[in-house]
Design a protein around this motif. Structure first.
Motif, PDB file in Angstrom:
ATOM      1  N   SER A   1     -20.830  11.217  22.385  1.00 46.11           N
ATOM      2  CA  SER A   1     -19.947  10.585  21.399  1.00 46.11           C
ATOM      3  C   SER A   1     -20.185   9.079  21.334  1.00 46.11           C
ATOM      4  CB  SER A   1     -18.488  10.841  21.772  1.00 46.11           C
ATOM      5  OG  SER A   1     -18.212  10.227  23.026  1.00 46.11           O
ATOM      6  N   GLY A   2     -20.765   8.521  22.394  1.00 46.61           N
ATOM      7  CA  GLY A   2     -20.926   7.066  22.484  1.00 46.61           C
ATOM      8  C   GLY A   2     -19.712   6.358  23.066  1.00 46.61           C
ATOM      9  N   LYS A   3     -18.631   7.110  23.301  1.00 47.04           N
ATOM     10  CA  LYS A   3     -17.366   6.478  23.735  1.00 47.04           C
ATOM     11  C   LYS A   3     -17.516   5.651  25.008  1.00 47.04           C
ATOM     12  CE  LYS A   3     -14.214   9.869  21.702  1.00 47.04           C
ATOM     13  NZ  LYS A   3     -13.680  11.220  21.935  1.00 47.04           N
ATOM     14  N   MET A   4     -18.231   6.186  25.999  1.00 52.91           N
ATOM     15  CA  MET A   4     -18.358   5.474  27.282  1.00 52.91           C
ATOM     16  C   MET A   4     -19.088   4.142  27.091  1.00 52.91           C
ATOM     17  SD  MET A   4     -17.290   5.869  30.352  1.00 52.91           S
ATOM     18  CE  MET A   4     -17.258   4.245  31.050  1.00 52.91           C
ATOM     19  N   GLY A   5     -20.198   4.172  26.354  1.00 51.82           N
ATOM     20  CA  GLY A   5     -20.976   2.946  26.144  1.00 51.82           C
ATOM     21  C   GLY A   5     -20.203   1.894  25.347  1.00 51.82           C
ATOM     22  N   TYR A   6     -19.473   2.354  24.323  1.00 51.29           N
ATOM     23  CA  TYR A   6     -18.702   1.415  23.513  1.00 51.29           C
ATOM     24  C   TYR A   6     -17.546   0.832  24.316  1.00 51.29           C
ATOM     25  CZ  TYR A   6     -21.214   2.339  19.132  1.00 51.29           C
ATOM     26  OH  TYR A   6     -22.176   2.416  18.155  1.00 51.29           O
ATOM     27  N   ALA A   7     -16.905   1.680  25.156  1.00 48.91           N
ATOM     28  CA  ALA A   7     -15.810   1.195  26.006  1.00 48.91           C
ATOM     29  C   ALA A   7     -16.343   0.167  27.007  1.00 48.91           C
ATOM     30  CB  ALA A   7     -15.157   2.367  26.745  1.00 48.91           C
ATOM     31  N   LEU A   8     -17.539   0.412  27.502  1.00 48.10           N
ATOM     32  CA  LEU A   8     -18.158  -0.508  28.452  1.00 48.10           C
ATOM     33  C   LEU A   8     -18.499  -1.840  27.783  1.00 48.10           C
ATOM     34  CD1 LEU A   8     -18.838  -0.117  31.403  1.00 48.10           C
ATOM     35  CD2 LEU A   8     -21.182   0.376  30.719  1.00 48.10           C
ATOM     36  N   ALA A   9     -18.973  -1.761  26.546  1.00 43.72           N
ATOM     37  CA  ALA A   9     -19.285  -2.981  25.788  1.00 43.72           C
ATOM     38  C   ALA A   9     -18.019  -3.822  25.617  1.00 43.72           C
ATOM     39  CB  ALA A   9     -19.877  -2.618  24.431  1.00 43.72           C
ATOM     40  N   ARG A  10     -16.932  -3.156  25.276  1.00 44.45           N
ATOM     41  CA  ARG A  10     -15.646  -3.858  25.101  1.00 44.45           C
ATOM     42  C   ARG A  10     -15.195  -4.498  26.409  1.00 44.45           C
ATOM     43  NH1 ARG A  10     -11.130  -3.301  21.629  1.00 44.45           N
ATOM     44  NH2 ARG A  10     -12.168  -1.598  20.548  1.00 44.45           N
ATOM     45  N   ALA A  11     -15.271  -3.729  27.508  1.00 45.08           N
ATOM     46  CA  ALA A  11     -14.816  -4.234  28.807  1.00 45.08           C
ATOM     47  C   ALA A  11     -15.675  -5.413  29.279  1.00 45.08           C
ATOM     48  CB  ALA A  11     -14.822  -3.106  29.841  1.00 45.08           C
ATOM     49  N   ALA A  12     -16.988  -5.311  29.063  1.00 45.97           N
ATOM     50  CA  ALA A  12     -17.884  -6.404  29.489  1.00 45.97           C
ATOM     51  C   ALA A  12     -17.591  -7.665  28.669  1.00 45.97           C
ATOM     52  CB  ALA A  12     -19.344  -5.988  29.337  1.00 45.97           C
ATOM     53  N   ARG A  13     -17.343  -7.481  27.372  1.00 44.05           N
ATOM     54  CA  ARG A  13     -16.970  -8.598  26.493  1.00 44.05           C
ATOM     55  C   ARG A  13     -15.677  -9.242  26.995  1.00 44.05           C
ATOM     56  NH1 ARG A  13     -17.272 -12.495  24.932  1.00 44.05           N
ATOM     57  NH2 ARG A  13     -16.474 -13.454  23.037  1.00 44.05           N
ATOM     58  N   GLU A  14     -14.701  -8.395  27.340  1.00 44.97           N
ATOM     59  CA  GLU A  14     -13.404  -8.892  27.814  1.00 44.97           C
ATOM     60  C   GLU A  14     -13.519  -9.586  29.167  1.00 44.97           C
ATOM     61  OE1 GLU A  14     -10.743  -5.721  25.210  1.00 44.97           O
ATOM     62  OE2 GLU A  14     -10.717  -5.536  27.402  1.00 44.97           O
ATOM     63  N   ALA A  15     -14.586  -9.266  29.917  1.00 41.57           N
ATOM     64  CA  ALA A  15     -14.821  -9.966  31.194  1.00 41.57           C
ATOM     65  C   ALA A  15     -15.646 -11.224  30.977  1.00 41.57           C
ATOM     66  CB  ALA A  15     -15.512  -9.029  32.189  1.00 41.57           C
ATOM     67  N   GLY A  16     -15.885 -11.579  29.704  1.00 44.57           N
ATOM     68  CA  GLY A  16     -16.516 -12.864  29.394  1.00 44.57           C
ATOM     69  C   GLY A  16     -17.997 -12.828  29.066  1.00 44.57           C
ATOM     70  N   ALA A  17     -18.619 -11.637  29.094  1.00 40.58           N
ATOM     71  CA  ALA A  17     -20.067 -11.552  28.856  1.00 40.58           C
ATOM     72  C   ALA A  17     -20.410 -11.646  27.375  1.00 40.58           C
ATOM     73  CB  ALA A  17     -20.612 -10.250  29.424  1.00 40.58           C
ATOM     74  N   ARG A  18     -21.651 -12.059  27.095  1.00 41.81           N
ATOM     75  CA  ARG A  18     -22.256 -11.872  25.781  1.00 41.81           C
ATOM     76  C   ARG A  18     -22.809 -10.452  25.789  1.00 41.81           C
ATOM     77  NH1 ARG A  18     -26.370 -15.182  26.378  1.00 41.81           N
ATOM     78  NH2 ARG A  18     -25.164 -16.545  27.738  1.00 41.81           N
ATOM     79  N   VAL A  19     -22.442  -9.632  24.809  1.00 46.62           N
ATOM     80  CA  VAL A  19     -22.803  -8.218  24.884  1.00 46.62           C
ATOM     81  C   VAL A  19     -23.610  -7.769  23.670  1.00 46.62           C
ATOM     82  CG1 VAL A  19     -21.925  -5.853  25.127  1.00 46.62           C
ATOM     83  CG2 VAL A  19     -20.692  -7.753  26.198  1.00 46.62           C
TER      84      VAL A  19
END
Ligand code: CTP
Ligand code: CA
Length: 224
Positions: free
Chosen positions: A37-55
């Motif tokens: 579904s892509g859900k895990m990867g998209y959730a990870l992208a959001r979480a990494a962004r929220e931790a301050g990363a450029r994603v």
């Protein structure tokens, strides 16, 4: 966990993530694909962004929108995903492969729709590049995180993948009986050389935040 996000544990870092399935054309109207579904990867992208990363998210076809503030590169085939990753990975300090990449593609693509004539047909397949292994083999590489979808012997198979591909971290996923695919919840077994932990069944959003915390921790470990 909250401190990871409050302090921006990944601030100043670039994170490259693959997500979703790949699509391998057979003729103009057909393709081979994987369940994802892509859900895990998209959730990870959001979480990494929220931790301050450029994603940057390199994504196969999914039904979900990229999270705010995340650059998304859309691809279809494994070969396109491989190229999109290799041309961007030099800028990344963290690479996470969540994509369900098709291991094989049709050896040739028919330019016209294949007609039904014979009662039986066989399909010749050719191996696709292993994107995760290619990134892990780079002389100058980011922290490399893989996923492992297993239907049996979860921990043993995942640890074998960790060692064989030379990964820094692997997130193992029990997909026996179709589990983990379209679900909003999942559980993960995280393994790294010399250690590991389990993240119990929870929403993929929460799971992603925990995985980001572990990644930040492994980054700290690698730099100490
Ligand atoms: N992967 C990849 N490129 C491929 C195949 C897999 O980047 N061509 C990545 C996946 O994104 C995942 C990891 O490799 O992070 C493991 O994928 P998986 O299918 O579990 O393992 P494989 O190495 O493909 O081995 P097998 O399918 O034979 O179990
Ligand atoms: Ca595979």
């Amino acid at each position: 966990l909250d401190t990871v996000f409050a302090t921006g544990a990944l601030a100043g870092l670039s994170v490259l993530i693959t997500a979703g399935p790949t699509r391998e054309p057979l003729d103009p109207v057909r393709y081979l694909t994987n369940r994802s579904s892509g859900k895990m990867g998209y959730a990870l992208a959001r979480a990494a962004r929220e931790a301050g990363a450029r994603v940057t998210l390199v994504s196969g076809p999914t039904a979900i929108a990229p999270p705010p503030g995340v650059e998304c590169v859309h691809v279809e085939t494994a070969q396109q995903m491989h190229e999109a990753v290799m041309s961007r990975v030099a800028q990344a300090q963290v690479f996470v492969a969540t994509a369900a990449v098709a291991d094989y593609r049709p050896a040739s693509i028919a330019d016209q729709k294949i007609k039904k004539d014979a009662a039986r047909r066989s399909l010749e397949l050719e191996r696709n590049p292993d994107i995760l292994a290619a990134v892990a083999a780079l002389p100058q590489r980011p922290l490399v995180v893989g996923f492992a979808a297993e239907t049996q012997d979860l921990e043993r198979n995942a640890r074998a993948k960790l060692m064989k591909k030379g990964l820094d971290l692997i997130a193992a996923n029990d997909v026996s009986g179709g589990r983990g695919f379209d679900a909003d919840d999942n559980a993960l077994t995280l393994l790294w050389p010399g250690g590991g932990t389990t993240l119990p069944l929870q929403s993929k959003e929460q799971l992603a935040r925990q995985l980001v915390a572990v990644i930040a921790d492994r980054m700290g470990e690698a730099n100490s």
